[in-house]
Write an enzyme that holds these catalytic residues in place. Structure first.
Site, PDB file in Angstrom:
ATOM      1  N   PHE A 208      -4.363   3.264  14.610  1.00 54.23           N
ATOM      2  CA  PHE A 208      -4.595   4.291  13.597  1.00 54.23           C
ATOM      3  C   PHE A 208      -5.626   3.762  12.617  1.00 54.23           C
ATOM      4  O   PHE A 208      -5.626   2.563  12.314  1.00 54.23           O
ATOM      5  CB  PHE A 208      -3.291   4.612  12.842  1.00 54.23           C
ATOM      6  CG  PHE A 208      -2.527   5.765  13.431  1.00 54.23           C
ATOM      7  CD1 PHE A 208      -1.925   5.658  14.674  1.00 54.23           C
ATOM      8  CD2 PHE A 208      -2.403   6.965  12.737  1.00 54.23           C
ATOM      9  CE1 PHE A 208      -1.210   6.720  15.222  1.00 54.23           C
ATOM     10  CE2 PHE A 208      -1.696   8.040  13.264  1.00 54.23           C
ATOM     11  CZ  PHE A 208      -1.100   7.922  14.501  1.00 54.23           C
TER      12      PHE A 208
ATOM     13  N   LYS B  57     -13.537   0.180  14.969  1.00 53.51           N
ATOM     14  CA  LYS B  57     -12.228  -0.461  15.189  1.00 53.51           C
ATOM     15  C   LYS B  57     -11.785  -0.309  16.650  1.00 53.51           C
ATOM     16  O   LYS B  57     -11.211  -1.221  17.237  1.00 53.51           O
ATOM     17  CB  LYS B  57     -11.174   0.137  14.250  1.00 53.51           C
ATOM     18  CG  LYS B  57     -11.374  -0.280  12.800  1.00 53.51           C
ATOM     19  CD  LYS B  57     -10.426   0.433  11.845  1.00 53.51           C
ATOM     20  CE  LYS B  57     -10.872   0.157  10.408  1.00 53.51           C
ATOM     21  NZ  LYS B  57     -10.063   0.853   9.412  1.00 53.51           N
TER      22      LYS B  57
ATOM     23  N   ASP C  48      -4.892 -10.054  12.423  1.00 52.53           N
ATOM     24  CA  ASP C  48      -5.067  -8.663  12.840  1.00 52.53           C
ATOM     25  C   ASP C  48      -4.240  -8.501  14.125  1.00 52.53           C
ATOM     26  O   ASP C  48      -4.657  -8.922  15.219  1.00 52.53           O
ATOM     27  CB  ASP C  48      -6.550  -8.346  13.092  1.00 52.53           C
ATOM     28  CG  ASP C  48      -6.767  -6.857  13.322  1.00 52.53           C
ATOM     29  OD1 ASP C  48      -5.919  -6.226  13.987  1.00 52.53           O
ATOM     30  OD2 ASP C  48      -7.778  -6.338  12.837  1.00 52.53           O
ATOM     31  N   ILE C  49      -3.070  -7.938  13.955  1.00 54.11           N
ATOM     32  CA  ILE C  49      -2.099  -7.881  15.075  1.00 54.11           C
ATOM     33  C   ILE C  49      -2.670  -7.082  16.243  1.00 54.11           C
ATOM     34  O   ILE C  49      -2.579  -7.486  17.411  1.00 54.11           O
ATOM     35  CB  ILE C  49      -0.765  -7.242  14.600  1.00 54.11           C
ATOM     36  CG1 ILE C  49      -0.247  -7.946  13.347  1.00 54.11           C
ATOM     37  CG2 ILE C  49       0.281  -7.282  15.711  1.00 54.11           C
ATOM     38  CD1 ILE C  49       0.874  -7.202  12.631  1.00 54.11           C
TER      39      ILE C  49
ATOM     40  N   ASN D 191       0.853  -1.198   0.000  1.00 49.97           N
ATOM     41  CA  ASN D 191       0.000   0.000   0.000  1.00 49.97           C
ATOM     42  C   ASN D 191       0.886   1.245   0.000  1.00 49.97           C
ATOM     43  O   ASN D 191       2.115   1.137  -0.001  1.00 49.97           O
ATOM     44  CB  ASN D 191      -0.943  -0.022   1.214  1.00 49.97           C
ATOM     45  CG  ASN D 191      -0.180  -0.120   2.514  1.00 49.97           C
ATOM     46  OD1 ASN D 191       0.560   0.787   2.886  1.00 49.97           O
ATOM     47  ND2 ASN D 191      -0.335  -1.235   3.218  1.00 49.97           N
TER      48      ASN D 191
ATOM     49  N   LYS E 124       9.559 -16.637 -10.731  1.00 45.57           N
ATOM     50  CA  LYS E 124       8.751 -15.572 -11.338  1.00 45.57           C
ATOM     51  C   LYS E 124       7.600 -16.193 -12.134  1.00 45.57           C
ATOM     52  O   LYS E 124       7.822 -17.089 -12.959  1.00 45.57           O
ATOM     53  CB  LYS E 124       9.644 -14.723 -12.245  1.00 45.57           C
ATOM     54  CG  LYS E 124       8.930 -13.516 -12.802  1.00 45.57           C
ATOM     55  CD  LYS E 124       9.825 -12.740 -13.758  1.00 45.57           C
ATOM     56  CE  LYS E 124       9.007 -11.643 -14.431  1.00 45.57           C
ATOM     57  NZ  LYS E 124       9.650 -11.114 -15.613  1.00 45.57           N
TER      58      LYS E 124
HETATM   59  N1  CTP Z   1      -3.859  -3.587  12.003  1.00 45.13           N
HETATM   60  C1  CTP Z   1      -3.142  -4.661  12.477  1.00 45.13           C
HETATM   61  N2  CTP Z   1      -3.113  -5.830  11.794  1.00 45.13           N
HETATM   62  C2  CTP Z   1      -3.807  -5.974  10.651  1.00 45.13           C
HETATM   63  C3  CTP Z   1      -4.559  -4.892  10.145  1.00 45.13           C
HETATM   64  C4  CTP Z   1      -4.562  -3.715  10.856  1.00 45.13           C
HETATM   65  O1  CTP Z   1      -2.502  -4.533  13.519  1.00 45.13           O
HETATM   66  N3  CTP Z   1      -3.769  -7.129  10.001  1.00 45.13           N
HETATM   67  C5  CTP Z   1      -3.883  -2.344  12.783  1.00 45.13           C
HETATM   68  C6  CTP Z   1      -3.233  -1.153  12.073  1.00 45.13           C
HETATM   69  O2  CTP Z   1      -1.862  -1.071  12.367  1.00 45.13           O
HETATM   70  C7  CTP Z   1      -4.030   0.030  12.600  1.00 45.13           C
HETATM   71  C8  CTP Z   1      -5.407  -0.561  12.884  1.00 45.13           C
HETATM   72  O3  CTP Z   1      -5.232  -1.983  12.994  1.00 45.13           O
HETATM   73  O4  CTP Z   1      -3.527   0.499  13.817  1.00 45.13           O
HETATM   74  C9  CTP Z   1      -6.436  -0.257  11.853  1.00 45.13           C
HETATM   75  O5  CTP Z   1      -5.946  -0.664  10.588  1.00 45.13           O
HETATM   76  P1  CTP Z   1      -6.789  -0.438   9.272  1.00 45.13           P
HETATM   77  O6  CTP Z   1      -6.019  -0.991   8.116  1.00 45.13           O
HETATM   78  O7  CTP Z   1      -7.259   0.971   9.213  1.00 45.13           O
HETATM   79  O8  CTP Z   1      -8.085  -1.294   9.538  1.00 45.13           O
HETATM   80  P2  CTP Z   1      -8.434  -2.804   9.404  1.00 45.13           P
HETATM   81  O9  CTP Z   1      -8.702  -3.325  10.778  1.00 45.13           O
HETATM   82  O10 CTP Z   1      -7.429  -3.529   8.585  1.00 45.13           O
HETATM   83  O11 CTP Z   1      -9.830  -2.713   8.623  1.00 45.13           O
HETATM   84  P3  CTP Z   1     -10.141  -2.284   7.116  1.00 45.13           P
HETATM   85  O12 CTP Z   1      -8.924  -2.619   6.308  1.00 45.13           O
HETATM   86  O13 CTP Z   1     -11.323  -3.109   6.766  1.00 45.13           O
HETATM   87  O14 CTP Z   1     -10.442  -0.815   7.148  1.00 45.13           O
END
Ligand code: CTP
Length: 422
Positions: free
Chosen positions: A338, A352, A321-322, A225, A304
């Site tokens: 965040f 969230k 989701d950490i 990203n 590849k």
């Molecule tokens: N985060 C995380 N591990 C993941 C995804 C997200 O720890 N696999 C944490 C990010 O570091 C951030 C928060 O969760 O602090 C929100 O991340 P975000 O990408 O905005 O949201 P998601 O929970 O992934 O939801 P979505 O992508 O559906 O918006």
């Protein structure tokens, strides 16, 4: 990008005008590295500082005072007995007004004089009258630097409250190799910031994650990203300036690792999870700024992938989701997330906050050039677990980082907060 490819120093890491209204005295001694002080002066002026330069007589043999005069826009102090009207050092007045003093390069002679309390020229006399933070940046031949008398004097200066900015090791002007090279100007400026900040986060262990993750498709392709890592690095740097013990778990970025921070480089979400659980076990606060990839290719091809059919689909599997995992096992840690959204910020951020059992979530709308991915500024809203919200104006990411630390500190680590942190 591997660690070796990263730039070592990053002048832009510190926001412009951070030293506005700060009076800094730059003392220049007679060493070959005096030319580097010109660059140091330029950086200080660029940050908005009012710099007064004091040169020893020997320093003037290496660089002309006119250079410092032109860049600082002020007369250079050279002699204790200069004419009071023009170019006077007015050492007591300068000492009283200085917010900080940097001696670069500091020679063995000046270090010895300061350690012994000797005041026999303009610079050494001025230094005895200073109460503001004093940074000593030694630069000399390796054998001179390692000489027991010099080391003893440096220990003495440290005990007396001076901050010693260790010289770098490398090839020296004298042809020898070893420690003795003046620290890089960007490092000296960074440590100046560190020493100007009050240490309200002292003794607190903070883990910050930053940047994107990369999920390998094959050896040459990945899913990722647009996260630049700037916001997370700013938070890590601000916490270090304020005395916290900081670990930064960083996805691939182009940013130099912040000084004084333990930086752990990772690539994928799985690696980030492992690093967070390993290094976050003892943390008092975890701030997850990283933009973690939610999915990864089911398998990363060993070779590849060659193009063949007109269409191709890539099976993806969900990453852990950490933050949610951390929220389910809080163990007394403060958790801040965040949420970067393109729409419905409040609704998504609050969802969230709740789902991941967070103490606070920082929401920001991405997509505008002045906020979010890649920008140097950010406009965020802080959402707290108790239902309160605070919308902050668009600010430099460094300022957002400090305000965020102020708010977290007030709520979780202190009863009282001082908004003027640096
Ligand atoms: N985060 C995380 N591990 C993941 C995804 C997200 O720890 N696999 C944490 C990010 O570091 C951030 C928060 O969760 O602090 C929100 O991340 P975000 O990408 O905005 O949201 P998601 O929970 O992934 O939801 P979505 O992508 O559906 O918006």
């Amino acid at each position: 990008m591997t660690k070796a490819e990263k730039p070592l120093f990053q002048e832009g890491a510190i926001m412009q005008d951070s030293l506005k209204d700060k009076q800094i005295v730059l003392g220049v001694c007679g060493g070959i590295a005096a030319y580097k002080s010109v660059e140091l002066l330029r950086m200080l002026v660029k940050q908005g500082a009012e710099v007064r330069v004091l040169m020893t007589r020997n320093a003037q043999s290496f660089v002309g005072p006119l250079t410092f005069e032109a860049l600082s826009g002020r007369p250079v102090g050279r002699d204790l007995f200069d004419d009071a009207a023009q170019g006077s050092i007015r050492h007591i007045e300068w000492a009283r007004n200085a917010h900080a003093v940097i001696i670069a390069p500091a020679t063995a002679n000046m270090i010895g004089k300061l350690a012994g309390g000797i005041a026999d020229d303009a610079l050494s006399t001025f230094l005895l009258a200073v109460t503001a933070p004093r940074l000593i940046c030694p630069s000399m031949n390796t054998h001179m630097y390692e000489n027991m008398a010099v080391q003893r004097n440096l220990d003495q200066l440290e005990a007396d409250g001076y901050h010693i900015i260790e010289p770098a090791a490398g090839e020296l002007a004298c042809g020898e190799t070893g420690p003795g090279r003046l620290a890089e100007p960007a490092y000296i400026v960074d440590r100046l910031f560190h020493h100007l900040c009050k240490k309200d986060w002292s003794g607190i262990r903070v883990l910050v994650t930053a940047g994107p993750t990369r999920e390998a498709i094959d050896p040459v392709r990945y899913i990722s990203n647009h996260s630049s890592g700037k916001m997370g690095y700013a938070v890590a740097r601000a916490a270090e300036y304020r005395g916290a013990e900081v670990t930064l778990v960083s996805g691939p970025t182009r940013l130099a690792p912040p000084f004084g921070v333990k930086t752990v480089d990772v690539v994928s979400a799985c690696e980030m999870a492992a690093a967070v659980f390993e290094h976050g076990a003892e943390a008092d606060l975890i701030i997850k700024v990283a933009a973690v990839a939610d999915y990864r290719p089911q398998t990363a091809a060993a070779h590849k992938i060659k193009k063949s059919a007109e269409e191709m689909s890539l099976p993806l599997v969900k990453n852990m989701d950490i933050l949610k995992e951390l929220g389910e096992h809080k163990r007394g840690r403060v958790l801040v997330g965040f949420a970067a959204e393109t729409d419905d910020l409040t609704e998504y951020a609050l969802a969230k906050l709740k789902a991941k059992h967070l103490d606070m979530i920082v929401g920001n709308l991405v997509g505008s050039p002045s906020s979010g991915f890649g920008a140097d500024t950010n406009q965020v809203t802080l959402y707290h677990a108790d239902g309160t919200q605070e919308a902050l104006p668009n600010m430099a990411k460094e300022t957002v980082a400090h305000v965020l630390l102020d708010r977290i500190h007030t709520r979780f680590f202190a009863k009282k907060v001082d908004h003027d942190s640096c």
